[in-house]
Design a protein around this motif. Structure first.
Motif: not given
Length: 197
Positions: A97-110, A112-115, A144-153
């Motif tokens: 089982a997994t329980r998140l304590d807050q909304p998941d930042p993964l719901a909006d990957p964009a 997370l760009l630059g932060r 800790r989650l962070a995103a980078v742009a790689e082409g169309a991804w």
């Protein structure tokens, strides 16, 4: 001498015909070639998963908002929330089982760009074959989650640590829609490669 070798080779092939289900035996008996099993037909959402004992094709059996239950042949199951695997069954020891304590930042990957974003979650782990010694409840993780742009991804990296646990997940989302299409996720004793079909 050459005729003798040819005769011995022919006799050896004929001998194989009596060896049950070998391909040579089938041809010599005149059997039709067996049709290769076709890949399962997928009607609706599905996940191709590797990294477990064998590859699996999970099909959607239940959905409630972002929460989904997937099943594969042989009884294996995955629970997901969005693209995140929240529980497994039938894949050996692992995530119960997994329980998140807050909304998941993964719901909006964009977003997370630059932060980066930090989350807390707790997980329950299951031991081998339901042994009580392998059960662990409420294991706290800081991620800790962070995103980078790689082409169309957009590639989101999630690094998690907890008491004697450390792992990294990777999610690949379409830059235009934010939909996660591929991921690499830790689920206890295994790391699963997941592709949305």
């Amino acid at each position: 001498m050459r005729q003798r070798h040819t005769l011995l080779a022919a006799l050896a092939l004929l001998g194989l015909a009596g060896c049950g289900d070998t391909p040579v035996a089938a041809v010599l008996r005149g059997d039709q070639a067996a049709v290769q099993a076709a890949a399962p037909v997928v009607n609706g959402p599905a996940l191709r998963v590797t990294g477990a004992r064998r590859p699996f094709l999970f099909t959607l059996v239940q959905a409630s908002g972002e929460r989904r239950l997937w099943r594969a042949e042989g009884g294996a199951a995955l629970a997901t929330e969005g693209p995140r695997i929240t529980a497994t069954a039938g894949l050996g020891p692992g995530l119960d089982a997994t329980r998140l304590d807050q909304p998941d930042p993964l719901a909006d990957p964009a977003a997370l760009l630059g932060r980066s974003a930090t989350t807390r979650r707790s997980i329950d782990l299951r031991g081998a074959e339901g042994e009580a010694a392998g059960l662990r409840f409420g294991v706290a993780l800081s991620c800790r989650l962070a995103a980078v742009a790689e082409g169309a991804w957009l590639v989101v990296t999630e690094t998690c640590t907890g008491a004697d646990i450390a792992f990294e997940n990777r999610f690949e989302a379409e830059a235009a829609t934010g939909a996660v299409r591929r991921s690499r996720q830790w689920v206890g004793d295994a790391v699963l490669e997941v592709e949305a079909l």
